[in-house]
Motif scaffolding. Structure first.
Motif, PDB file in Angstrom:
ATOM      1  N   SER A 192       0.851  -1.191   0.000  1.00 37.70           N
ATOM      2  CA  SER A 192       0.000   0.000   0.000  1.00 37.70           C
ATOM      3  C   SER A 192       0.884   1.237   0.000  1.00 37.70           C
ATOM      4  O   SER A 192       1.880   1.298   0.729  1.00 37.70           O
ATOM      5  N   ARG A 249      -3.875  10.212  -2.631  1.00 36.45           N
ATOM      6  CA  ARG A 249      -4.005   9.054  -3.500  1.00 36.45           C
ATOM      7  C   ARG A 249      -3.487   7.827  -2.766  1.00 36.45           C
ATOM      8  O   ARG A 249      -2.418   7.856  -2.159  1.00 36.45           O
ATOM      9  N   ASP A 289      -2.826   3.696  -3.318  1.00 38.21           N
ATOM     10  CA  ASP A 289      -2.747   2.512  -4.180  1.00 38.21           C
ATOM     11  C   ASP A 289      -2.545   1.288  -3.297  1.00 38.21           C
ATOM     12  O   ASP A 289      -1.600   1.240  -2.495  1.00 38.21           O
ATOM     13  N   ARG A 331      -7.818   1.317  -5.581  1.00 35.62           N
ATOM     14  CA  ARG A 331      -7.245   2.670  -5.611  1.00 35.62           C
ATOM     15  C   ARG A 331      -8.278   3.670  -5.117  1.00 35.62           C
ATOM     16  O   ARG A 331      -9.467   3.579  -5.446  1.00 35.62           O
ATOM     17  N   ASP A 339      -8.820   7.982  -4.532  1.00 38.40           N
ATOM     18  CA  ASP A 339      -8.362   9.356  -4.766  1.00 38.40           C
ATOM     19  C   ASP A 339      -9.298  10.314  -4.051  1.00 38.40           C
ATOM     20  O   ASP A 339     -10.532  10.146  -4.087  1.00 38.40           O
TER      21      ASP A 339
END
Length: 816
Positions: free
Chosen positions: A435, A466, A468, A492, A494
């Protein structure tokens, strides 16, 4: 959604610097000021004495400054009635008479300081020491920098002993019975919650912390995030001239050993300041948890399980910070700083689970070994600017910040299970979770005085987050290993928040008013790689805040604060990917989670400028709480995730009493009686839970002869309720002493934490068809010996202190 890179962030920041060089039309204007000189009884000027301007009606601090080389000072302020106080180590505290500051300004008669007799006798001078706890109109400040109890402790330990703060078994922080807090580290948001935030605060040594502020009703200059308020953690900074530094080491022993060591180095001249610090932590400990679960389907008895977990962990961390400040002129300061916290947590959990059928007969028994190896390298970059548009201390100022942060998590999990009854082939589940969280922000804040004792503050900020995430699970059964696609995947998230705010403050002779409005536009997008979980939200909200302080008499004052705030789910709370805790438990996010909004009101009465009683009420719509439920997978597996309830009502009565029991003994007491009522589960329905609760924190500090000092802290929590969870009573008693050595260049500390071992957590979560009770113990009873050595010059810097934009925002918000 806007897509801006770190390069673009710093381009915008450079533009802010260029704009700051343009003078405003009113740059030459300045308000009235009081000036004077400070000298000792022999007429020698006293340099670097702290001169503080107070309102005459209630002694509230307006501003403070250091005296110059000739003992001179100048404090600009709006017209009104004031007093000036002067403090310097080795001298007695001095107050001026009350005076009227007019538009023409005023020069006071010389203020003469008398030498402190206690200093001459080489005793401890309590008049020059800052109290550990400071209660202000909208916050409580913990000055932990010189606390004996900080020796060898973690920042999470400090918060666990803070007044009104609770830490549950999942490391969720609460304040006055409410969760959902904005946590700031040196003015920067930590976009983490629960165990992730807890692990970071455990890896941050308390030795690096200067102050902790608990803010229940933040002004509009703060992010609206954090429905329950703000916890602002500020790290130490050296303000001495020349080359200075310190070295420290601490070793503690509970059931396992705990070591912390590090140092700081600072070089400061008139225009230039370079600083850096480093800390290394090596802590071993244990967590033992007993869990009992009842699975009861509607209309009859159900199955149950009992399990015992014995976990041993090893935490190693490296914390660092380095930066440079440069004064281009007397009015412009620019600085850059980099900081990081890299930690590795290894743990091994021996788990034994027994499962029973609805008749209470043993159905199965197995034991497991769960290993985790978690790496979390985190780094932040900051560039900041501060510019004053006039020579007067009360003139307009502009501050700007550009920030970039990256938080990485690399988690390797191994879950090996052997079946005892009935016998079966052993199994292995191996997980690899990766992560990365990026946070980018640019902000600018502007303040200026206006006529009629009014002060304007305004600012704007844009932030992009953000996240991931990628996790892969492999199962090995009968010697065959295969990827488990049902629980592997990528996600994901955002988030973009654009904000602007304005605040007007007015300080009258008896009444101070502050009104603010913050506007935030939010854009969020979350999606799984397989498209199963996708959400997109866009919304604009206003967050008004207002506070009024009125002095009724010399003995009594009232204040009222109103505000609206929000709690947005963070990336981990909406991330559907799993994190396994043991063979029958895993955590996962909830993509359907919605933001919670709260309306807060607080009325405070202050008696004799120090005893305060506060009555507060808050209503939170869609509060976010933890829910533990049987998982869709079945087979007595449970999942822990966040859900929205309908409404939370919270009522709190808070009493604060700082007392001087003897010239060498001070006491700070804080008691909170609160009642939390939760209404409606995720699908509506009857009230979830309600219960009154009480917390008490008592801190005693002792100034003893011969350079000795002591501290005794005790806190107690009755059983409290949050959502579906009910926690039983707990508390702790911690004591410490410290000795100053070598003309106060060194300090030796001895601390014993949780003396009676009363911090274990007992908790129950109850639902219509399921209940879970657990009992958790950790390695909290620890004796620690710590040593600190300081070297370099002892002269404190004068009027110029480091003033990064975010740090200055905190001081402005405090009314300093």
């Amino acid at each position: 959604m806007p897509n801006f890179s770190p390069t673009r962030l710093y381009f915008i920041f450079i533009c802010c610097i260029a704009l700051a060089g343009r003078p405003l039309a009113s740059a030459g204007q300045s308000g009235p000021a009081v000036s004077g000189t400070v000298a000792d009884s022999a007429g020698v000027p006293v340099e670097f004495a702290t001169v503080t301007l107070h309102r005459a009606t209630d002694s509230v601090v307006v501003k403070a400054e250091f005296t110059g080389a000739q003992g001179t000072f100048r404090l600009a302020a709006a017209g009104g009635r004031y007093r000036v106080s002067v403090a310097q180590v080795g001298f007695r505290h001095r107050w001026s008479p009350v005076f009227e500051l007019t538009a023409a300004g005023l020069t006071l008669a010389p203020l003469v300081l008398a030498h402190s007799a206690s200093t001459a006798l080489k005793e401890v001078s309590v008049t020059a020491a800052r109290p550990l706890y400071e209660h202000l109109a909208d916050r409580t400040v913990l000055h932990v920098e010189n606390s004996p109890l900080a020796a060898g402790a973690t920042t999470l330990d400090l918060l666990g002993r803070a007044p009104g703060v609770t830490v549950d078994a999942g490391d969720n922080l609460g304040l006055r019975g409410r969760q959902g807090l904005l946590v700031l580290l040196d003015g920067k948001r930590l976009a983490l919650t629960g165990t992730e935030l807890g692990d970071l605060l455990r890896a941050l040594p308390a030795e690096q912390v200067s102050t902790i502020e608990l803010i229940t009703n933040p002004p509009a200059s703060y992010d609206a995030q954090g429905a329950a308020g703000v916890i602002a953690i500020t790290l130490k900074k050296d303000q001495r001239l020349g080359t200075n530094g310190s070295l420290n080491a601490a070793y503690g022993r509970g059931e396992y050993g705990k070591f912390t060591g590090g140092g700081a180095l600072n070089y400061r001249q008139k225009k230039f300041n370079a600083f850096g610090n480093y800390a290394y932590t090596d802590r071993r400990g244990f967590t033992r948890v007993d869990i009992e679960r009842q699975f009861a389907p509607a209309g009859g008895p159900g199955s149950s399980s009992m399990q015992a977990n014995d976990l041993v962990n090893h935490l190693q961390s490296h914390a660092y910070k380095a930066g440079v400040d440069y004064n281009f002129s007397a009015r412009t300061l620019v600085g850059v700083a980099a900081s990081g916290l890299a930690n590795q947590l290894r743990s091994t959990n021996q788990n034994q689970t027994s499962q029973y059928d609805d008749a209470g007969a043993l159905a199965s028994r197995y034991h497991s070994v769960i290993t985790q190896d978690v790496h979390r390298p985190n780094a932040t970059l900051n560039a900041n600017l501060r510019h004053t548009f006039a020579d007067s201390a009360g003139a307009a100022t502009l501050s700007a910040d550009a920030d970039y942060a990256r938080y990485d998590t690399r988690r390797l999990t191994g879950l090996a299970t052997a079946y005892d009854q009935p016998s079966g082939a052993p199994g292995l589940l191996a997980g690899n979770q990766q992560s990365t969280l990026y946070i980018e922000s640019v902000k600018a804040d502007y303040t200026r005085p206006l006529p009629h004792r009014v002060r304007l503050e305004a600012g704007a900020k844009t932030t992009r987050v953000r996240s991931d995430n990628d996790v892969a699970f492999d199962r090995t059964q009968n010697g065959v290993t295969a990827r488990d696609l049902a629980i592997s995947g990528a996600f994901r998230y955002d988030e973009n928040v654009n904000a602007a705010y304005g605040i007007l403050r007015r300080a009258g002779a008896r009444t101070a008013l502050q009104a603010g409005l913050r506007a935030e536009q939010t854009n969020t997008l979350g999606r799984s790689a397989n498209g199963a979980d996708r959400f997109e939200r866009h919304y604009f909200q206003l967050f008004p805040s207002i506070s009024v302080e009125h002095t009724l008499s010399e003995q009594h004052a009232l204040s009222l604060a109103l505000g609206r705030r929000i709690e947005r789910p963070n990336y981990s709370q909406v991330n559907p990917l799993r994190v396994y805790i043991d063979p029958t438990s895993y955590g996962a996010g909830n993509p359907t989670l919605l933001p919670a909004t709260s309306y807060n009101a607080e009325l405070t009465h202050t008696f004799r400028q120090k005893f305060s009683t506060s009555l507060s009420y808050s209503r939170t719509d869609r509060p976010i709480v933890i829910q533990v439920q049987p998982a869709p997978d079945g087979n007595l597996l449970v999942v822990s995730r966040n859900v929205n309830l309908a409404v939370q009502h919270n009522y709190a009565l808070t009493f604060t009493a700082p007392l001087t029991l003897a010239p060498w003994w001070t006491f700070y007491g804080n008691a909170v009686l609160y009642y939390a009522r939760f209404v409606g589960g995720p699908a509506g329905g009857p009230p979830v839970n309600r219960r009154p609760a009480f917390t008490f924190t008592g801190s005693n500090t002792f100034a003893l002869p011969g350079g000795w000092a002591g501290e005794l802290n005790a806190n107690f929590e009755t059983g409290e309720t949050f959502g579906y969870e009910r926690l039983k009573y707990r508390g702790q008693v911690t004591a410490g002493v410290q000795k100053s050595l070598w003309a106060k260049q060194a300090t030796l500390r001895l601390t014993v934490a949780d003396i009676f071992y009363t911090t274990p957590v007992r908790s129950t979560q109850t639902y219509a068809n399921f209940s879970e009770t657990f009992f958790q113990r950790q390695d909290m009873r620890v004796a620690t010996l710590a040593f600190t050595y300081r070297f370099g010059r002892t002269t404190v810097a004068g009027a110029r202190k480091r003033a990064a934009g975010a740090e200055d925002e905190l001081r402005r918000a405090a009314g300093q």
